[in-house]
Design a protein around this motif. Sequence first.
Motif, PDB file in Angstrom:
ATOM      1  N   TYR A  83       0.851  -1.199   0.000  1.00 36.08           N
ATOM      2  CA  TYR A  83       0.000   0.000   0.000  1.00 36.08           C
ATOM      3  C   TYR A  83       0.881   1.243   0.000  1.00 36.08           C
TER       4      TYR A  83
ATOM      5  N   ALA B 274      -6.155   4.344   8.448  1.00 36.51           N
ATOM      6  CA  ALA B 274      -5.512   3.370   9.336  1.00 36.51           C
ATOM      7  C   ALA B 274      -4.271   2.756   8.719  1.00 36.51           C
ATOM      8  N   VAL B 275      -4.215   2.668   7.413  1.00 37.35           N
ATOM      9  CA  VAL B 275      -3.077   2.022   6.755  1.00 37.35           C
ATOM     10  C   VAL B 275      -1.859   2.942   6.712  1.00 37.35           C
TER      11      VAL B 275
ATOM     12  N   LYS C 128     -16.408   5.841  -2.369  1.00 38.90           N
ATOM     13  CA  LYS C 128     -15.285   6.617  -1.839  1.00 38.90           C
ATOM     14  C   LYS C 128     -15.647   7.520  -0.665  1.00 38.90           C
TER      15      LYS C 128
ATOM     16  N   HIS D 166     -17.783   6.227   5.248  1.00 45.89           N
ATOM     17  CA  HIS D 166     -16.947   6.436   6.429  1.00 45.89           C
ATOM     18  C   HIS D 166     -15.905   5.331   6.604  1.00 45.89           C
ATOM     19  N   TRP D 167     -16.294   4.074   6.437  1.00 41.93           N
ATOM     20  CA  TRP D 167     -15.362   2.961   6.664  1.00 41.93           C
ATOM     21  C   TRP D 167     -14.253   2.909   5.621  1.00 41.93           C
ATOM     22  N   VAL D 168     -14.498   3.386   4.390  1.00 41.23           N
ATOM     23  CA  VAL D 168     -13.451   3.430   3.364  1.00 41.23           C
ATOM     24  C   VAL D 168     -12.409   4.475   3.755  1.00 41.23           C
ATOM     25  N   ASN D 169     -12.853   5.643   4.182  1.00 44.09           N
ATOM     26  CA  ASN D 169     -11.921   6.686   4.644  1.00 44.09           C
ATOM     27  C   ASN D 169     -11.146   6.225   5.869  1.00 44.09           C
ATOM     28  N   GLY D 170     -11.822   5.506   6.765  1.00 41.03           N
ATOM     29  CA  GLY D 170     -11.152   4.982   7.960  1.00 41.03           C
ATOM     30  C   GLY D 170     -10.095   3.955   7.626  1.00 41.03           C
ATOM     31  N   MET D 171     -10.380   3.094   6.642  1.00 41.49           N
ATOM     32  CA  MET D 171      -9.399   2.099   6.215  1.00 41.49           C
ATOM     33  C   MET D 171      -8.140   2.768   5.680  1.00 41.49           C
ATOM     34  N   THR D 172      -8.344   3.757   4.836  1.00 37.92           N
ATOM     35  CA  THR D 172      -7.209   4.473   4.253  1.00 37.92           C
ATOM     36  C   THR D 172      -6.390   5.172   5.338  1.00 37.92           C
TER      37      THR D 172
END
Length: 193
Positions: A19, A114-115, A103, A106-112
């Motif tokens: 990533y 967190a990585v 995009k 909320h969970w997509v933004n949180g995943m990004t």
Amino acid sequence: MKKHWDIFIAFFRIAMLGYGGGPGSIPLIHKEVVDKYKWMSDEDFGDILALANTLPGPIATKLAGYIGYRVSGFWGMLNAILVTILPTIVLMIVLLTSLSSIKDLHWVNGMTAAVIPVVGVMLAVLTWQFFHKAVQGMGWLQTSMMSVVIFVLLYVAGVHPGILIGLLLVAALVKKDKSEQKTKQNVRVKKGS
């Protein structure tokens, strides 16, 4: 055939887990190539990484190409490059077609979000490993001084990293040449005694 399978698996994992592009893949490449398969030492990887940074193009494909070639010749190089590039291309096509609809979730933004720290920590660990190797070779004082000078040249003066790496490689070659000449002189002196 086993070597080609190992190259495929190693670089497939890197392509799937890398990533953040090339810089985020460097610690993964190090883990696979040095720690898991032991295709090269830490020092060799550091040298290859330094040289790859001076050349144009994506770092992950340059490293894949060289490492694949070193492990299994031309076909190993082709294997490593293709497995580094193709999964990403396929994922980009698949994800870009569906990303526009999710995009803003909320969970997509949180995943990004967190990585990003994970990639930062992986790069910091790799940086510490290289710093530690430099300390072993040059000592704390010289390594610390070089680190400060390099930091100032990169971030304050804005010198391109490729130029800096090239200058350091030339300086190392000159130093090695002088060291070899001194060793030859010492051997001549001992033979003359």
